[in-house]
Design a protein around this motif. Structure first.
Motif, PDB file in Angstrom:
ATOM      1  N   LEU A 161      -5.457   8.287  -4.658  1.00 27.69           N
ATOM      2  CA  LEU A 161      -4.073   8.599  -4.206  1.00 27.69           C
ATOM      3  C   LEU A 161      -3.114   9.061  -5.212  1.00 27.69           C
ATOM      4  O   LEU A 161      -2.315  10.093  -4.814  1.00 27.69           O
ATOM      5  N   ALA A 162      -2.918   8.411  -6.576  1.00 28.77           N
ATOM      6  CA  ALA A 162      -2.184   8.923  -7.552  1.00 28.77           C
ATOM      7  C   ALA A 162      -2.395  10.382  -7.665  1.00 28.77           C
ATOM      8  O   ALA A 162      -1.438  11.138  -8.215  1.00 28.77           O
ATOM      9  N   ARG A 163      -3.591  10.801  -7.809  1.00 29.28           N
ATOM     10  CA  ARG A 163      -4.014  11.923  -7.896  1.00 29.28           C
ATOM     11  C   ARG A 163      -3.645  13.172  -6.719  1.00 29.28           C
ATOM     12  O   ARG A 163      -3.200  14.300  -6.835  1.00 29.28           O
ATOM     13  N   ILE A 164      -3.829  12.491  -5.638  1.00 27.99           N
ATOM     14  CA  ILE A 164      -3.598  13.284  -4.380  1.00 27.99           C
ATOM     15  C   ILE A 164      -1.971  13.524  -4.103  1.00 27.99           C
ATOM     16  O   ILE A 164      -1.475  14.773  -3.653  1.00 27.99           O
ATOM     17  N   ALA A 165      -1.399  12.329  -4.010  1.00 32.75           N
ATOM     18  CA  ALA A 165       0.079  12.228  -3.973  1.00 32.75           C
ATOM     19  C   ALA A 165       0.631  11.450  -4.949  1.00 32.75           C
ATOM     20  O   ALA A 165       1.075  10.312  -4.521  1.00 32.75           O
ATOM     21  N   PRO A 166       1.000  12.152  -6.198  1.00 29.39           N
ATOM     22  CA  PRO A 166       1.701  11.197  -7.254  1.00 29.39           C
ATOM     23  C   PRO A 166       2.853  10.490  -6.898  1.00 29.39           C
ATOM     24  O   PRO A 166       3.220   9.193  -7.528  1.00 29.39           O
ATOM     25  N   ASP A 167       3.709  11.059  -6.049  1.00 28.02           N
ATOM     26  CA  ASP A 167       5.065  10.448  -5.602  1.00 28.02           C
ATOM     27  C   ASP A 167       4.998   9.509  -4.207  1.00 28.02           C
ATOM     28  O   ASP A 167       6.028   9.246  -3.702  1.00 28.02           O
ATOM     29  N   ALA A 168       3.798   9.224  -3.987  1.00 26.97           N
ATOM     30  CA  ALA A 168       3.596   8.429  -2.600  1.00 26.97           C
ATOM     31  C   ALA A 168       4.363   7.062  -2.739  1.00 26.97           C
ATOM     32  O   ALA A 168       4.099   6.279  -3.483  1.00 26.97           O
ATOM     33  N   PRO A 169       5.193   6.856  -1.653  1.00 26.86           N
ATOM     34  CA  PRO A 169       5.845   5.556  -1.794  1.00 26.86           C
ATOM     35  C   PRO A 169       5.197   4.346  -1.192  1.00 26.86           C
ATOM     36  O   PRO A 169       4.040   4.687  -0.454  1.00 26.86           O
ATOM     37  N   VAL A 170       5.805   3.251  -1.312  1.00 24.59           N
ATOM     38  CA  VAL A 170       4.866   1.863  -0.401  1.00 24.59           C
ATOM     39  C   VAL A 170       5.334   2.203   0.725  1.00 24.59           C
ATOM     40  O   VAL A 170       6.608   2.055   1.206  1.00 24.59           O
ATOM     41  N   ALA A 171       4.540   2.383   1.709  1.00 25.29           N
ATOM     42  CA  ALA A 171       4.664   2.737   3.279  1.00 25.29           C
ATOM     43  C   ALA A 171       4.058   2.039   3.977  1.00 25.29           C
ATOM     44  O   ALA A 171       4.139   1.936   5.175  1.00 25.29           O
ATOM     45  N   ALA A 172       3.295   0.728   3.520  1.00 25.62           N
ATOM     46  CA  ALA A 172       2.697   0.002   4.400  1.00 25.62           C
ATOM     47  C   ALA A 172       2.479  -1.454   3.761  1.00 25.62           C
ATOM     48  O   ALA A 172       2.590  -1.326   2.521  1.00 25.62           O
ATOM     49  N   MET A 173       2.332  -2.331   4.520  1.00 25.55           N
ATOM     50  CA  MET A 173       1.981  -3.870   3.930  1.00 25.55           C
ATOM     51  C   MET A 173       0.983  -4.504   4.751  1.00 25.55           C
ATOM     52  O   MET A 173       0.973  -4.314   5.932  1.00 25.55           O
ATOM     53  N   TRP A 174       0.062  -5.265   4.197  1.00 30.34           N
ATOM     54  CA  TRP A 174      -0.980  -5.989   4.788  1.00 30.34           C
ATOM     55  C   TRP A 174      -0.535  -7.629   4.404  1.00 30.34           C
ATOM     56  O   TRP A 174      -0.392  -7.925   3.324  1.00 30.34           O
ATOM     57  N   LEU A 211       0.901  -1.116   0.195  1.00 29.54           N
ATOM     58  CA  LEU A 211      -0.075   0.153   0.033  1.00 29.54           C
ATOM     59  C   LEU A 211       0.825   1.302   0.029  1.00 29.54           C
ATOM     60  O   LEU A 211       1.714   1.457   0.791  1.00 29.54           O
ATOM     61  N   ARG A 212       0.427   2.078  -0.833  1.00 30.13           N
ATOM     62  CA  ARG A 212       1.233   3.262  -1.022  1.00 30.13           C
ATOM     63  C   ARG A 212       0.560   4.464  -0.004  1.00 30.13           C
ATOM     64  O   ARG A 212      -0.467   4.158   0.144  1.00 30.13           O
TER      65      ARG A 212
END
Length: 815
Positions: A626-639, A539-540
């Motif tokens: 999310l791609a529109r809100i923060a295009p550069d968001a990294p993978v910051a979580a895993m389920w 999850l980004r």
């Protein structure tokens, strides 16, 4: 009449064996319960006294012995400066973090513990400079041994490298990860300056010391004398012991109840067989009172002897537990020695004697009514009563209807105590109508048994010939099987209901959260390769400015990929997340002044709010939004979702080791679910073992009934042998008869257990089990039925051999 009583006991030892065993087991269970309670209470008193040893008074936070706020340093200084005070020891505890030799973190309890109050397992105590002492649970979880180097303290600037000086067992904290240190060390490791208690020595009268402390400290604290503090700590600690005692007492009552059924049935059969002897006593002048007194005398002697043996049998396991208490700990405290009072020895004897006499009273009254002319009859016993009284059936039907109705109503309302009372009432109704229900079930099962030919027909006829005897025999076994089925169904249903509740509140098995920062690709790959993980989702996330009607703040926004719902145990947690919407939990929405359906601006994008009652650590949107809100968001979580049958503890431990040394936080409900399953399985194993005692008593009753019926039908069996029935057929007849009794109890007990198990779960869990349906562990229930059948066959072995050896000529000869 006393000589007759002793003679009967001497010459009928085999006949009295079953009721004696029933009394022994019931009394032993009760004795063990009382002895364990007394022993544990004495253990707790010693433990509490050791904690307060040497103190004259104890100061603690108001209303309790410890608190999250605790006592302040100023209060400690006030006590130390009080005239007459010679020494003040502090009790302190806090939560901190210890990292093992491999860097894996572990949250532990830091405590100040007197070295004299721990059991040293390896190394030394107390710790020297640069050293630390760990509990065995902490050392095991960290993979540390004596000499290992660990890091203590979770906050920046507080971490200290320490060598493990010793590994100990901390009484009262078994299974809890503990690091032991001084008060100053606890303050450095955790930042806490609060104290749980102050142990004050003043060298004078305890009451006077307590009065001076109250005057100096005011009403903001609790001050007790040392003796009062010991009593208060004992009261708190024995709460768990009282619950354990009540738990075992329930099964002791069940065992005694089953014993009473076996005893009453045995006396009824024995006295029926001795009807001619009793009639002869009446012919030679014995009164009804003398006959009754004789029978009751037999019950008194039997009850006293069996109860005495039962007390000895009950004390043995408690004494054995005390002998191995260095390695086996109960309620987290070592047991030093067996402690039992004279009263606790006399109570089981009195209970065993009372139960035996009461169970024999009705058969004794019936025996006293034997007519003297019955002695002239050639039969060994009079005809058995074959019909239950209408009054009994009416009472049983009414009681059962009221009980089952109340049970269902209480279960649906989630009222535990009324459900238990109504359950007992409904079962009483079943017992009352058993003389009608049991023969009907036996006759139905007997249709299958008739395929065995003459033995099957004879067994079926013998089973339904005396409804009360058959009902009494099966009822004893019915109690144990009903309770076993209840526990099996209840445990399975509870596990499913609680798992659903856990899934709805904590839908993730394991989660990794970097708090909006990027998770290293190498770490993602390491985690995905861990054995026991079935599915993963990346999850980004990014932090953006979020504005509401009341406030605005920077908030983590999580992008939900399409494969995320397959990882969740309960996908409905995020089903409200759709393109153009943002999922917000109620608490966050209230803080920001966001209502359901309100427009919410997240960075450059405005979305529609969907408020949920589920707990969320972030705002949740679709991956596309999310791609529109923060295009550069990294993978910051895993389920992560665990594979079926995977060991949750091992998987979570592997994930924690993989993330050691990083800022990634590991969470999820896998550990809680595994702990819950382990607890349920442990309780189920304990309860099944305890109920096994009642089943053993019941099987003794089945064997006794069959054995006595062999003697009662001796001439009948001889006549059948004379007409051509073989020894094998005689044994087969008794085996089928025992099998029918056992199967009737198994079928009826399983049916009742399903109802009671569901109703009990529904009543105990309330709203958590609102939609629960009975979960049937078919394999275990089948095993119970098969085990009951096998035990019935085993119970018929000795009576069958005895019957097969009956000589036709000797049995048909006149007595």
């Amino acid at each position: 009449m006393g000589s007759v009583t002793l003679a009967e006991l001497r010459h009928g030892l085999r006949r009295w064996l079953a009721p004696a065993v029933a009394v022994v087991l019931g009394v032993a269970f009760l004795t063990a319960t009382l002895a364990m309670r007394s022993t544990l209470n004495a253990t707790v008193e010693r433990f509490a006294a050791a904690q307060v040893a040497g103190a004259d008074a104890v100061v603690s936070p108001p209303g309790k012995s410890s608190s999250t706020t605790g006592l302040t340093a100023d209060q400690l200084q006030t006590v130390r400066q009080l005239p007459g005070v010679t020494q003040v020891d502090v009790e302190q505890s806090a939560t901190t973090t210890v990292r093992g030799p491999d860097g894996a973190p572990l949250d532990v309890v830091a405590r100040t513990v007197d070295p004299d109050q721990v059991v040293l397992l390896s190394g030394r105590t107390p710790a020297g400079p640069g050293q630390v002492v760990l509990s065995e649970s902490a050392a095991s979880a960290l993979g540390a041994t004596t000499g290992s180097v660990v890091t203590v303290g979770g906050a920046p600037g507080r971490a200290e490298s320490r060598q493990v000086a010793g590994i100990v067992r901390v009484p009262g904290s078994t299974g809890v990860a503990v690091v032991i240190g001084t008060s100053g060390e606890l303050t450095r490791w955790s930042g806490t300056t609060a104290y749980d208690a102050l142990l004050v020595r003043a060298g004078g009268d305890q009451a006077a010391t307590a009065d001076r402390l109250r005057a100096a400290l005011g009403s903001g604290v609790t001050v007790r004398t040392a003796d009062a503090e010991i009593a208060a700590r004992v009261d708190r600690l024995v709460v768990g012991i009282s619950q354990i005692t009540m738990f075992f007492a329930v099964f002791a009552i069940v065992a005694i109840f089953v014993s009473a059924l076996v005893i009453a049935n045995t006396f009824q059969i024995l006295l029926a067989q001795r009807s001619r002897q009793l009639a002869l006593l009446r012919c030679v002048g014995a009164s009804r009172r003398q006959v009754t007194r004789s029978v009751v005398g037999e019950a008194v002697v039997l009850g006293l002897l069996a109860s005495a043996v039962g007390v000895a049998v009950g004390l043995a396991p408690v004494a054995a537990l005390a002998a191995v208490s260095d390695t086996v700990q109960l309620v987290q405290l070592p047991i030093e020695s067996l402690r039992v009072s004279a009263l606790e020895l006399l109570v089981p004897v009195a209970v065993g004697l009372t139960v035996t006499v009461l169970a024999a009273l009705q058969p004794a009254r019936r025996a006293s009514r034997v007519a003297p002319l019955a002695a002239l009859r050639p039969e060994l016993s009079g005809p058995a009563q074959t019909r239950a009284s209408r009054l009994r059936l009416l009472a049983g039907g009414t009681t059962g209807a009221l009980g089952f109705t109340g049970l269902l109503v209480s279960a649906l309302r989630g009222e535990a105590l009324p459900a238990v009372l109504c359950g007992v009432l409904s079962f009483l109704g079943v017992v009352l109508v058993a003389p009608v229900v049991v023969p009907l079930l036996a006759r139905g099962l007997g249709r299958v048994a008739r395929v065995a030919g003459v033995p099957g027909e004879l067994a079926t006829d013998n089973t339904v010939r005396n409804p009360r005897r058959t009902a009494a025999t099966s009822t004893a076994l019915l109690v144990g099987i009903t309770l076993m089925a209840t526990m099996l169904v209840g445990a399975q249903t509870s596990r499913a209901a609680i798992a659903d509740a856990v899934d709805s509140q904590y839908a993730l098995d394991v989660s990794l959260d970097a708090k909006g920062q990027a998770v290293a690709p190498a770490l993602v790959e390491r985690v995905e390769r861990i054995d026991g993980i079935e599915r993963t989702a990346r999850l980004r996330a990014g932090k953006v400015s979020v504005g509401g009607a009341r406030a605005a703040r920077e908030q983590t926004v999580l992008g939900l990929p399409s494969d995320a719902t397959a990882v969740l145990r309960d996908p409905s947690v995020v089903t409200a997340a759709a393109p153009g919407t943002v999922l917000v939990d109620e608490l966050t929405a209230a803080d920001l002044g966001i209502g359901d359906g309100d427009p919410v601006r997240l960075g450059p994008v405005t979305l529609t709010a969907r408020v949920t009652d589920r707990s969320l650590d972030a705002f949740v949107v679709t991956a596309q939004d999310l791609a529109r809100i923060a295009p550069d968001a990294p993978v910051a979580a895993m389920w992560l979702r665990l594979s079926p049958g995977a060991d949750a503890g091992q998987v979570v431990g592997a994930v924690q080791r993989a993330t050691a040394g990083t800022e990634v936080e590991v969470g999820g409900s896998a550990g809680a679910r595994a702990e819950l399953d382990s607890l349920v399985n442990l309780m189920l194993a304990v309860v099944t073992g305890l109920l096994g005692v009642a089943v053993v008593i019941a099987l003794v009753g089945v064997a006794n009934t069959l054995g006595l019926s062999v003697l009662e039908r001796r001439r009948e069996t001889a006549l059948l042998r004379a007409l051509g029935l073989t020894r094998r057929q005689v044994r087969r007849t008794l085996a089928i008869e025992a099998l029918l009794v056992a199967l009737v109890a198994a079928v009826l007990g399983t049916a009742l257990g399903v109802l009671y198990g569901w109703a009990g779960t529904r009543a105990l869990l309330g709203t958590y089990a609102a939609g629960a349906v009975p979960q049937l562990p078919w394999l275990l229930l089948t095993a119970v039925v098969l085990a009951a059948a096998a035990c019935g066959l085993l119970a018929s072995w000795a009576p069958g051999r005895r019957a097969a050896r009956t000589s036709p000529v000797a049995a048909l000869a006149a007595d």
